[in-house]
Design a protein around this motif. Structure first.
Motif, PDB file in Angstrom:
ATOM      1  N   ARG A 218      -7.245  -4.057   6.753  1.00  0.00           N
ATOM      2  CA  ARG A 218      -8.258  -3.431   5.892  1.00  0.00           C
ATOM      3  C   ARG A 218      -9.678  -3.868   6.242  1.00  0.00           C
ATOM      4  NH1 ARG A 218      -5.136  -3.613  -0.057  1.00  0.00           N
ATOM      5  NH2 ARG A 218      -3.096  -3.050   0.791  1.00  0.00           N
TER       6      ARG A 218
ATOM      7  N   SER B 144      -5.360  -5.962  -3.283  1.00  0.00           N
ATOM      8  CA  SER B 144      -5.046  -5.324  -4.562  1.00  0.00           C
ATOM      9  C   SER B 144      -5.529  -6.227  -5.690  1.00  0.00           C
ATOM     10  CB  SER B 144      -3.537  -5.131  -4.677  1.00  0.00           C
ATOM     11  OG  SER B 144      -3.062  -4.349  -3.611  1.00  0.00           O
TER      12      SER B 144
ATOM     13  N   PRO C 234      -6.110  -0.481  -3.267  1.00  0.00           N
ATOM     14  CA  PRO C 234      -5.290   0.720  -3.301  1.00  0.00           C
ATOM     15  C   PRO C 234      -4.901   1.173  -4.707  1.00  0.00           C
ATOM     16  CG  PRO C 234      -3.877  -1.161  -2.964  1.00  0.00           C
ATOM     17  CD  PRO C 234      -5.276  -1.704  -3.146  1.00  0.00           C
ATOM     18  N   ARG C 235      -5.537   0.611  -5.737  1.00  0.00           N
ATOM     19  CA  ARG C 235      -5.157   0.985  -7.103  1.00  0.00           C
ATOM     20  C   ARG C 235      -6.284   0.607  -8.050  1.00  0.00           C
ATOM     21  NH1 ARG C 235       0.055   1.704  -9.371  1.00  0.00           N
ATOM     22  NH2 ARG C 235       1.001   0.993  -7.443  1.00  0.00           N
ATOM     23  N   PHE C 236      -6.642   1.554  -8.931  1.00  0.00           N
ATOM     24  CA  PHE C 236      -7.614   1.247  -9.989  1.00  0.00           C
ATOM     25  C   PHE C 236      -7.067   0.077 -10.807  1.00  0.00           C
ATOM     26  CE2 PHE C 236      -9.667   5.686 -10.940  1.00  0.00           C
ATOM     27  CZ  PHE C 236      -9.673   6.012  -9.606  1.00  0.00           C
TER      28      PHE C 236
ATOM     29  N   LEU D 184      -0.187   5.956  -1.838  1.00  0.00           N
ATOM     30  CA  LEU D 184      -0.679   4.826  -1.054  1.00  0.00           C
ATOM     31  C   LEU D 184       0.056   3.591  -1.566  1.00  0.00           C
ATOM     32  CD1 LEU D 184      -2.998   4.987   1.021  1.00  0.00           C
ATOM     33  CD2 LEU D 184      -4.519   4.118  -0.730  1.00  0.00           C
ATOM     34  N   ALA D 185       0.764   2.915  -0.676  1.00  0.00           N
ATOM     35  CA  ALA D 185       1.483   1.724  -1.094  1.00  0.00           C
ATOM     36  C   ALA D 185       0.492   0.628  -1.462  1.00  0.00           C
ATOM     37  CB  ALA D 185       2.389   1.249   0.033  1.00  0.00           C
ATOM     38  N   ASP D 186       0.855  -0.211  -2.404  1.00  0.00           N
ATOM     39  CA  ASP D 186      -0.022  -1.324  -2.780  1.00  0.00           C
ATOM     40  C   ASP D 186      -0.274  -2.239  -1.592  1.00  0.00           C
ATOM     41  OD1 ASP D 186       0.674  -2.149  -6.301  1.00  0.00           O
ATOM     42  OD2 ASP D 186      -0.511  -0.574  -5.333  1.00  0.00           O
TER      43      ASP D 186
ATOM     44  N   LEU E  65      -2.359   2.861 -15.316  1.00  0.00           N
ATOM     45  CA  LEU E  65      -2.471   1.747 -14.387  1.00  0.00           C
ATOM     46  C   LEU E  65      -1.268   1.677 -13.458  1.00  0.00           C
ATOM     47  CD1 LEU E  65      -3.981  -0.954 -16.757  1.00  0.00           C
ATOM     48  CD2 LEU E  65      -5.143   0.632 -15.210  1.00  0.00           C
ATOM     49  N   ALA E  66      -0.178   2.290 -13.884  1.00  0.00           N
ATOM     50  CA  ALA E  66       1.013   2.273 -13.037  1.00  0.00           C
ATOM     51  C   ALA E  66       1.002   3.401 -12.011  1.00  0.00           C
ATOM     52  CB  ALA E  66       2.261   2.373 -13.901  1.00  0.00           C
ATOM     53  N   LEU E  67       0.098   4.345 -12.205  1.00  0.00           N
ATOM     54  CA  LEU E  67       0.036   5.455 -11.256  1.00  0.00           C
ATOM     55  C   LEU E  67      -0.480   4.974  -9.902  1.00  0.00           C
ATOM     56  CD1 LEU E  67      -1.603   8.280 -13.427  1.00  0.00           C
ATOM     57  CD2 LEU E  67       0.821   7.987 -12.847  1.00  0.00           C
ATOM     58  N   ASP E  68      -0.202   5.786  -8.891  1.00  0.00           N
ATOM     59  CA  ASP E  68      -0.736   5.394  -7.588  1.00  0.00           C
ATOM     60  C   ASP E  68      -2.181   5.864  -7.453  1.00  0.00           C
ATOM     61  OD1 ASP E  68       0.577   7.850  -5.213  1.00  0.00           O
ATOM     62  OD2 ASP E  68      -0.900   8.014  -6.787  1.00  0.00           O
ATOM     63  N   TYR E  69      -2.782   5.472  -6.360  1.00  0.00           N
ATOM     64  CA  TYR E  69      -4.215   5.655  -6.178  1.00  0.00           C
ATOM     65  C   TYR E  69      -4.620   7.123  -6.229  1.00  0.00           C
ATOM     66  CZ  TYR E  69      -8.815   4.393  -4.287  1.00  0.00           C
ATOM     67  OH  TYR E  69     -10.153   4.177  -4.113  1.00  0.00           O
TER      68      TYR E  69
ATOM     69  N   GLN F 249      -4.466   8.452  -9.678  1.00  0.00           N
ATOM     70  CA  GLN F 249      -5.574   7.945 -10.470  1.00  0.00           C
ATOM     71  C   GLN F 249      -6.846   8.731 -10.185  1.00  0.00           C
ATOM     72  OE1 GLN F 249      -5.215   3.763  -9.304  1.00  0.00           O
ATOM     73  NE2 GLN F 249      -4.328   3.258 -11.305  1.00  0.00           N
TER      74      GLN F 249
END
Lengths: 696, 347
Positions: A393, A119, A149-151, B2-4, B117-121, B124
């Protein structure tokens, strides 16, 4: 005589070196070692898994283990750093001690950018979300990277606040690592940052409009042009002062500043990356990690990046390339390595991919091994097999997390053994011919890119030239140079391959004096050219070298100002956008220079590469980038046995030998004299390689 | 969704390639460089960049090849679909993507404004895709030929669909055998609403030890082990490779029902919505046969309203199709049935 890798190190402060980088690897206390490394992420395994995993890595024949040291993993939410006090997996000291106990050297990559499918690419969340650190778009918004898993918003390489935080991270890391530096410890190599490409937001009008970047742009202009008057002349516009200058935010040659303004912006992006890496390298040294050489790895798509290999040689001790090609990409592997080996010492792959992240599909072991063989064929000398030990991953590592060997490990072990047994790291691939990659045309291609965040390097990654997304219009030139120069490169490449003359790719800003054995340089040239690059060509010609240039003799400098360019060595320009003309001029020039192909192989598209020790051929690679199987007709100067030491097959012949080549494959052939005339397929046992002196 | 800290583990490259190949219309899409060379390769996309007046200023084709960088060079304007079709034909492209210059920059700038940015994948990506749709509606991004437009589900719709497929605290398992070997498998686990584990066959086999090779028996051990290691199993699908590949591409009503009835596919556990889907599949099969026997009488149409009323009475059973507004399984099947040249197979 052919070109050798550069021997001089450009200007970095001399430091007492604990580890010295060589063309063949590295040296510690007079002992020389190749860089045959395997990647393992200690922080993703339980400590009890480290030992079996490292033992298996060593059993593959590797002498070094590599790992990222991810800042975002070691930093706890309260900002403190954990080196095992809380989470035993983060006991970096313990890992280093174990590596040393097992006789493995260590290559560490402390970022700040690590990626590793973590991440935020391994950066602390707090650092990433700090707006002072964020790269800004043309409209002043954060640049988001759609990473799993996150922008997240990518950091700015220019941000002084970010660089200060990076220096702080290094200062915290320094005391942990310093006691383990060679020769007392196993730490022999450090990487600065990772894949410097603005975190893949590297399109020309994507990055970076952070205030520090804009300030740096103005300083760059001042340095480059000298004074405001010269800048105004170049840009055809008047300014109140350098502080009043704004960077272009979209391509518009009609706007004040015209095309030169865009070209300067494209050049500056490379300078921004280079300066940031140099700053980070300096910070590592100041953190107590001096004496250990630094490297940096450029990602796939490197030809589309604003930064050149030549320019990075001043920022770090060695620049490397990452390789994740499939077997359909052997031509790309060849070309990238021909460029890497010309600039880097050692020619290193900090990531020679074994497998890939799952979101890039399933990359087979054959993809990995054939790509590796092809890179070795064209001059790769050191490598880190990424990943050697499996982790979260990732798909495709040959060693499972518990240390057990997967079926794919056998092929990896065979490759490492073959490379080690033939001492490939000590051999040289000589080339008397170079193709120049003019930076001024690359800048024009960048400036005229039309696909936004689908950047030039992304296009290279997709198997297209970086210029494929450029505007078509000629912008006032006789033809669209932004496309034409790549077409000329491709013609030269194809023609040299057909002539079977070994060649290298040289960045336009390379110092040609460091290549005393080059005899011929092929330099695309159009209406404008960089005057410094041209002076280098003229000096090269005065030293006795031969230059082929064309399709035009420039009459404007890189700022599109009138400039007198003399034909280097007085030779006429060549019609380099016509294939027949290219063939003709290369053939006749090669004949004049007495360049004769050794060990020619047929048919095309087969290509071979010869590796020598003290001028004597030792190893021959044959590379088949085509899809269909074929039979190679390999010509020999005398009766020889060719032992494919990777596949363990032998071929012998007097003047020619037939060798089956599966589609998209490579062979690594040890050359052995046949003591008496042999028939093809003769099972006569070959003599073992004679002992050879160590060489750099 | 999707979990971080989502863990993806336990796949060797061949096992992962096998999993992807189940859902890939062409081996290249699974990254399968081992695929036989003679299979037709998918054709790329002709990308045309225009100025605001529709004049082409740049063109290329994805998919590589010597002509990719100069593809579409002869096309000057994008007003005429026939000219675009002809350019695609010359380039060997299956489709064209027409971008107004600056559209990609607009996409990224708008996305930067809206992607939280706090949203999940998944959220987004949905935001990014909705911006792309906006630009399509504005005419700044166009496709040729005009594609069938699937509705963009909202995050709530996707969450509800996921709740149905894989409730919180539960796991899901797909396991496929070939020649008495576990050919591929994938277990998913969801915790606190997010997918936090994706586990492949190598790790599953570490948990089970050696399997017997008969999937009808092995599935019991796998189910127990996954339930113990990850969490209660909500859905398990077990089959031989040839069977499941055929079913994923099947258009014939009743195919799934028949396979389950014959234990060519084992679905265990089988949540209510799966049972409903199988019943609907059976009903379609009966309807089709009845139509043939009864000479054109549309049995499904006749009894459809009654079936609808019956379903409405079973209030706690929904279907993924109902929630999303489209059937992902049908969409997948249609895609998998396409030949290499893009034409749908005759049904």
């Amino acid at each position: 005589m052919g070109a050798r890798r550069p021997s001089a190190r450009p200007s970095r402060p001399a430091q007492p070196a604990r580890v010295r980088l060589l063309g063949s690897g590295f040296e510690v206390e007079g002992q020389r070692h190749p860089i045959h490394s395997g990647a393992l992420h200690y922080f993703r395994l339980e400590p009890q898994q480290w030992r079996p995993a490292l033992e298996s890595l060593r059993a593959l024949g590797l002498n070094m283990v590599e790992s990222y040291v991810p800042w975002g993993v070691h930093q706890r939410p309260d900002g403190d750093l954990d080196f095992g006090q809380h989470d035993p997996r983060l006991n970096l000291r313990g890992f280093l001690e174990l590596a040393q106990e097992l006789g493995l050297w260590v290559f560490l990559r402390p970022g700040p950018h690590v990626n590793a499918e973590l991440s935020y690419f391994g950066l602390p969340r707090s650092v990433v979300l700090d707006t002072r650190n964020q790269a800004l778009s043309a409209r002043g918004r954060p640049l988001l990277l759609p990473a799993v898993p996150r922008f997240f918003p990518v950091p700015s390489y220019a941000s002084r606040h970010f660089r200060a935080q990076v220096a702080q991270w290094y200062r915290a890391l320094g005391p942990v690592l310093a006691p383990y530096r060679a020769p007392e410890g196993p730490l022999a190599l450090l990487q600065v940052d990772n894949e410097a490409s603005f975190y893949f937001r590297d399109a020309p009008y994507d990055s970076d409009y952070h205030p520090d970047a804009i300030a740096d742009f103005r300083s760059f202009l001042q340095q480059r042009h000298g004074d405001l008057t010269r800048l105004e002349r170049a840009w055809g516009t008047q300014f109140q002062g350098f502080d009043a200058i704004e960077p272009p935010r979209r391509f518009d040659p009609q706007a004040p500043g015209g095309l030169p303004r865009h070209l300067d912006w494209a050049r500056f992006q490379g300078v921004m990356l280079r300066d940031a890496l140099a700053d980070m390298a300096r910070s590592l040294g100041e953190a107590g990690l001096d004496g250990i050489p630094t490297v940096h790895n450029l990602p796939m798509g490197d030809l589309g990046l604003p930064v050149t290999l030549a320019s990075l040689e001043g920022a770090v001790d060695a620049v490397g390339l990452d390789y994740y090609h499939g077997r359909d990409g052997l031509e790309a592997v060849r070309r990238r390595t021909q460029r890497l080996a010309a600039h880097a010492r050692p020619a290193l792959a900090p990531e020679l991919g074994l497998g890939a992240p799952p979101w890039f599909g399933a990359r087979s072991i054959q993809d990995a091994l054939q790509s590796a063989l092809c890179a070795l064929a064209f001059g790769l000398r050191g490598f880190n097999l990424y990943m050697t030990v499996d982790r979260d991953r990732w798909v495709g590592a040959p060693v499972a997390a518990d240390g057990s060997l997967r079926p794919s490990a056998a092929g990896v072990a065979r490759l490492v053994r073959a490379v080690r047994d033939c001492r490939l790291h000590q051999l040289e691939r000589r080339a008397a011919v170079a193709i120049s990659l003019p930076g001024e045309y690359a800048a024009l291609s960048r400036a005229t890119h039309t696909l936004g965040a689908c950047s030039p390097s992304t296009l290279e990654l997709m198997g297209l030239p970086a210029s494929a997304g450029c505007r078509r219009d000629p912008l006032g030139f006789a033809q669209p140079i932004q496309h034409a120069w790549r077409a000329v490169i491709d013609q030269l490449d194809a023609a040299l391959c057909d002539l079977q003359l070994p060649f290298i790719y040289l960045d336009g800003d390379a110092d040609l004096e460091r290549y005393p054995e080059l005899q011929l340089i092929c330099a695309p040239s159009f209406e404008f050219a960089d005057a410094t690059r041209w002076q280098q060509l003229e000096a090269f010609a005065r030293r006795g070298g031969s230059v082929i240039y064309g399709p035009g003799l420039p009459h404007m400098d890189a700022d599109l100002q009138p400039h007198d360019f003399a034909p280097p060595g007085g030779s006429p320009q060549a019609d380099l956008d016509d294939r027949a003309a290219v063939d003709e001029v290369l053939r006749s020039r090669a004949s004049e220079l007495g360049l004769v192909p050794e060990f020619p192989v047929f048919p095309r598209p087969l290509i071979r590469s010869v590796h020598e020790l003290d001028g004597e051929p030792q190893v021959l690679f044959i590379v088949h980038p085509g899809r269909e199987d074929c039979l190679a007709e390999q010509h020999l100067p005398r009766p020889m046995i060719l032992h494919d030491i990777y596949a363990d097959e032998r071929f012998s012949g007097q003047r020619t030998v037939s060798i089956p080549m599966p589609g998209r494959s490579c062979r690594l052939l040890l050359l052995q004299e046949a003591s008496e005339p042999t028939q093809a397929g003769d099972p006569r046992r070959s003599r073992p390689p004679a002992a050879r002196a160590e060489r750099s | 969704m999707l979990a971080d800290n989502v863990r993806f583990e336990g796949f060797t490259a061949p096992q992962f390639r096998n999993l992807l190949s189940l859902f890939a219309a062409h081996p290249d899409e699974a990254g399968d460089s081992e695929a036989p060379l003679l299979q037709p390769r998918p054709r790329g996309t002709l990308v045309l960049v225009t100025d605001a007046e529709g004049a082409v200023i740049a063109s290329l084709m994805t998919g590589g090849g010597a002509a990719a960088a100069t593809a579409g060079a002869e096309l000057q304007r994008v007003d005429d679909p026939e000219q675009i079709a002809a350019a695609c034909e010359r380039a060997g492209a299956r489709r064209a993507l027409i971008l107004e210059h600056g559209a990609i920059e607009e996409l990224t700038e708008r996305a930067a404004e809206r992607v939280g940015l706090a949203l999940d994948y998944v959220s987004q990506w949905l935001t990014l895709l909705s911006v792309a749709r906006e630009l399509e509606e504005e005419g700044r991004i166009r496709f040729w030929p005009t594609p069938k437009r699937l509705p963009l589900p909202s995050l709530q719709m996707l969450s509800r669909a996921l709740d149905l497929l894989l409730p919180d605290g539960h796991s899901l398992l797909l396991a496929i055998w070939e020649s008495e070997t576990l050919w591929t498998a994938c277990a998913l686990h969801r915790r606190h609403g997010l997918l936090d584990r994706i586990v492949g066959p190598e790790l599953l086999l570490d948990w089970t030890g050696p399997l017997g090779g008969d999937f009808r028996r092995d599935q019991r051990l796998l189910r127990n082990v996954v339930a113990g290691a990850l969490g209660p199993l909500h859905l398990g699908i077990f089959a031989e490779r040839a069977q499941i590949e055929g079913l994923l591409r099947a258009s014939e009503p009743g195919a799934w029902t028949r396979a389950v009835a014959l234990r060519d596919v084992i679905i265990n556990p089988s949540p209510s919505y799966v049972q409903m889907a199988l019943a609907a599949d059976a009903a379609r099969a009966v309807g089709r046969r009845a139509r043939n026997i009864l000479g054109g009488i549309d049995l499904a149409g006749t009894f459809g309203p009654a079936a609808k009323i019956a379903r409405e009475r079973i209030a706690n059973v929904g279907s993924i199709t109902d929630i999303l507004g489209f059937s992902p399984l049908e969409g997948l099947a249609e895609r998998l049935r396409r030949r290499g040249d893009g034409a749908p197979e005759d049904q």
